[in-house]
Design a protein around this motif. Structure first.
Motif, mmCIF file in Angstrom:
data_model
loop_
_atom_site.group_PDB
_atom_site.id
_atom_site.type_symbol
_atom_site.label_atom_id
_atom_site.label_comp_id
_atom_site.label_asym_id
_atom_site.label_seq_id
_atom_site.Cartn_x
_atom_site.Cartn_y
_atom_site.Cartn_z
ATOM 1 N N THR A 1 -8.481 -81.272 77.938
ATOM 2 C CA THR A 1 -8.560 -79.712 77.659
ATOM 3 C C THR A 1 -8.176 -79.122 77.853
ATOM 4 N N GLU B 1 -8.123 -79.926 67.962
ATOM 5 C CA GLU B 1 -8.636 -79.005 68.609
ATOM 6 C C GLU B 1 -9.673 -79.844 69.094
ATOM 7 N N LYS B 2 -10.543 -79.886 68.129
ATOM 8 C CA LYS B 2 -12.099 -80.420 67.530
ATOM 9 C C LYS B 2 -12.148 -82.057 69.043
ATOM 10 N N GLU C 1 -11.311 -82.166 72.552
ATOM 11 C CA GLU C 1 -12.787 -81.897 73.216
ATOM 12 C C GLU C 1 -13.340 -82.492 73.077
ATOM 13 N N TYR C 2 -14.013 -83.121 71.954
ATOM 14 C CA TYR C 2 -15.149 -84.589 72.024
ATOM 15 C C TYR C 2 -14.230 -85.812 73.071
#
Length: 797
Positions: free
Chosen positions: A632, A623-624, A627-628
């Protein structure tokens, strides 16, 4: 390639010392790897003569001698050898000499009598195996002269690293050409004139037929009669020994001598052993056998090119002759062959048979097809001198494919720009002419160069640049920056993405691994991949037989190997390409990102009991990363991939497009991969597809100054309801909802067996004002209705 300085001087004048010659050879491209100065250990070893002979007063087996070494005072020497007498010329190691094995000659007393040196045997000088007696020299051996000078053992041997594109330099004349070109000197080619007889070679002495014209482009031969095969003269044996060869007889030694002199392999056949006096160049028959000169019987099964007579193979073309027709002491007439075989054929045959020779080494690199007849005449003349033989008039020369000269244009202005030096056209012309390259002037700035046939590496203008620069001298070209506007390079867009992905994953605390792009066929079966894969035609090994269609196997191999070495807390990632076949047979390449976790979190002073990493640990990393990377809007669905544990894995989808899968690997796959100690978790994302869904612009949102309100709900749901989808629907149900998260899941005695209680924390906030109670109640009611309608859920009582 070994080069004897003494031998090299036969073909070109060399005035330079060893160091200067070493530097010259290296600078013109013939790198000197080593230099051996022969005879160093024979300093102070001279020729002497026994002038007095007597018995040692204290030992019957020792003699007491006076030896004249050409100086005023004779030496008194005690000797234990049995084979000398008064008047013999001998080899004397004088005081101060250091013989092989670090044996120092000192003034000493032997049984009470002083000895001022030592008479030497071959063994003591490191020159042979005869240690039973001292060396006895001919009567005409010059007194007082150093033995290494007398026996020409003071040669210098250069070991050169010849590049594969310069086979012409695998010979003395080739190296002499290079030195002569650099210093502007003349080549001294050997002169020859064979002792010929009137009888012609075409009068039924030999019949040559080339059946395989694709692999044999030229075949030349001569017949020499009335030869006497015997030991070679000393000079010839010394020449071959300096090249690391063992002398055999005068005929074979002559062919080897010419091989190193002219870079052209030759082979001599005993003419009486050739059936029907027919030479046939053909491909071998399946199962045909030949005993080669190394004494090994070889079976030919792949159509190797051979030289045969009417009944049997006589030799493997370009590689090694056969025992059946070799020259022996009984040989009286020979057929001498000099041919051109295609390099590709020799390389292939040599590799298949595991057989290499000095001849094959040269044929593999390509020889001068124009040179065979001239070399043949030179060799016939030498053999005639050494054996007393008579050379038949004429030469058999089957020339299948004539050499075609090429013309290469050279623009002087472009050369100057390339060199960064204003070199004159006359200097260029002189350099090319010295290299044996014919030139003609086309106009004031352009010349046409025609390389000689032995320079097959010269095919284009850039090759001429290299020749001119190396002969002009690198030291003569100043360091000068080019006067052009050089703009910095721009990274390819995919390279930027790869670098960005790697940086994100590394900052998340993962370690990068780099694996080969190949895996085994067993790995494909293990992963249950049924789609077509890209197989390697000639893999390095069975473990590298397939271009990998996934990164998972490689990362799991890394996990297994590290766990087996007692490493824990494994956090790996790899960003690389995977491959699938296209319809046109080429590879379809896709960029993937993969993460692998196994073991426990890191132990710290305040957390001495680290917990094992699990599905949610991996989910957090995924997920991170998304996101980066600016992705999303995606949803997680239960995965049905057989390589993952059912219920502990999820597919990542954007709309209907699947961009990746993550979760715990299936126990069966873990067992097959021999991963036993810890559970392994893997994620693989299609980075190429993912890029299509990145947010093109990052929007800044001002920090809201109004307070948030949190509401916690405990909702009873059926056990098989996927809560992730429900959370997404809740988030979308109102613009007042800032975030939704689960903080507890309960299954137990206080609720029904097929139910679960999910505790949800909902954060509400209004961007343009403070929330009213009515706004909160309306939003919560809306959420409860959504849960009841879409997920058959209710508030836990």
């Amino acid at each position: 390639m070994l080069i004897s300085l003494d031998w090299l001087k036969q073909y070109v004048d060399i005035k330079e010392d060893i160091k200067e010659l070493e530097n010259t050879l290296t600078m013109i491209g013939q790198e000197v790897e080593a230099i051996e100065e022969q005879g160093k250990e024979l300093a102070k070893v001279v020729i002497g003569q026994i002038t007095e002979y007597g018995k040692h007063p204290e030992a019957e087996k020792l003699t007491l001698l006076k030896v004249n070494i050409g100086e005023e005072e004779e030496l008194q020497i005690v000797c234990g050898a049995p084979n000398h007498k008064l008047g013999d010329k001998v080899v004397v190691a004088t005081i101060g000499a250091v013989l092989p094995g670090d044996f120092k000659i000192k003034k000493s007393k032997i049984r009470g009598v002083e000895s001022q040196g030592m008479l030497c045997s071959e063994v003591e000088l490191g020159l042979g195996n005869d240690g039973d007696g001292i060396i006895i020299l001919p009567e005409d051996a010059p007194l007082g002269v150093e033995y290494r000078v007398y026996k020409k053992l003071n040669d210098v041997i250069f070991e050169l690293e010849i590049t594969p594109n310069r086979p012409d330099c695998l010979s003395y004349i080739g190296i002499a050409r290079e030195i002569a070109a650099y210093y502007g000197r003349k080549i001294k080619c050997p002169e020859f004139e064979s002792k010929k007889i009137i009888e012609s070679i075409n009068t039924g002495h030999i019949d040559v037929r080339i059946e395989d014209k694709e692999r044999c482009k030229r075949f030349s031969g001569k017949v020499i009669k009335n030869i006497k095969v015997q030991e070679s003269p000393e000079w010839l044996k010394n020449r071959l020994i300096s090249m690391g060869l063992k002398p055999i007889n005068n005929v074979v030694d002559a062919t080897n001598y010419i091989l190193f002199e002219c870079n052209q392999p030759l082979h001599a056949y005993d003419l009486t052993k050739i059936n029907d006096r027919k030479i046939i160049v053909r491909k071998s028959l399946n199962g045909e056998k030949i005993v080669t000169l190394d004494g090994v019987e070889r079976e030919l099964n792949k159509g190797e090119l051979i030289i045969a007579d009417a009944e049997k193979p006589l030799g493997i073309a370009g590689i090694m002759g056969g025992e059946s027709s070799k020259v022996t002491e009984e040989t009286t007439e020979i057929f001498l062959e000099c041919a051109y075989f295609t390099p590709e054929n020799i390389r292939k045959t040599s590799k298949e048979l595991g057989l290499s020779s000095d001849s094959s080494y040269r044929f593999e690199r390509g020889l001068d097809i124009e040179n065979t007849a001239e070399v043949l005449e030179r060799a016939a003349d030498l053999i005639s001198q050494l054996t007393g033989g008579e050379v038949l008039e004429g030469c058999i020369d089957k020339y299948i494919e004539k050499y075609e000269k090429i013309e290469i244009p050279l623009n002087i202005e472009k050369l100057r720009k390339f060199m960064g030096k204003n070199i004159e056209i006359d200097v260029v012309g002189k350099i090319l002419t010295n290299l044996g390259i014919n030139i003609k002037t086309l106009n004031s700035t352009t010349i046409i160069a025609t390389p000689p046939s032995y320079r097959g590496d010269l095919t284009r203008t850039a090759d001429l640049y290299e020749e001119i620069i190396r002969m002009y001298g690198f030291d003569n070209i100043e360091n000068k920056m080019p006067e052009e506007n050089i703009r910095p390079g721009v990274k390819d867009s995919m390279t930027v993405v790869v670098d960005e992905a790697k940086e994100i994953l590394a900052k998340l605390g993962l370690q990068e691994v780099i694996n080969y792009s190949f895996i085994s066929k067993d790995a494909i079966k293990m992963l249950g991949i049924t789609e077509p894969t890209l197989e390697i035609t000639n893999p390095i090994s069975d473990d590298m037989a397939v271009m990998r269609p996934t990164l998972i196997y490689s990362l799991l191999s890394n996990v297994r190997d590290n766990l087996n070495r007692n490493q824990n807390g494994l956090r790996f990632f790899e960003v690389s390409r995977v491959f699938t076949p296209k319809e046109d047979g080429l590879a379809n390449e896709t960029l993937r990102t993969s993460i692998a976790l196994a073991g426990k979190t890191f132990k710290t002073l305040w957390d001495p009991k680290p917990e094992a990493m699990d599905f949610y640990t991996l989910k957090g990393f995924v997920e991170k990363f998304l996101e980066y990377m600016g992705v999303t809007r995606y949803q997680l669905d239960r995965s049905e991939d057989n390589n993952f544990h059912p219920g502990r894995s999820a597919d990542i989808r954007i709309g209907k497009v699947k961009i990746g899968t993550f979760g715990e690997i299936h126990p069966e796959l873990a067992e097959n991969m021999d991963i036993k100690r810890e559970r392994a978790y893997v994620a693989e994302l299609d980075l190429t597809t993912l890029l299509n869904y990145r947010a093109k612009k990052v929007k800044y949102e001002r920090i809201v100054k109004y307070p948030e309100v949190t509401r916690d709900l405990a909702v009873v749901l059926d056990r098989d309801v996927l809560v992730g989808k429900m959370l997404e629907d809740i988030k979308k149900s109102s613009n007042l909802i800032e975030s939704v998260a689960i903080f507890d899941v309960y299954q137990g005695e206080k609720i029904e067996a097929d139910k679960k209680s999910v505790a949800i924390s909902i954060v509400l906030r209004k961007k343009d004002g403070t929330l009213e109670e009515s706004d909160i109640n309306i939003t919560v009611d809306k959420i409860l209705k959504l849960i009841a309608k879409n997920y058959n859920g209710e508030i836990r009582q």
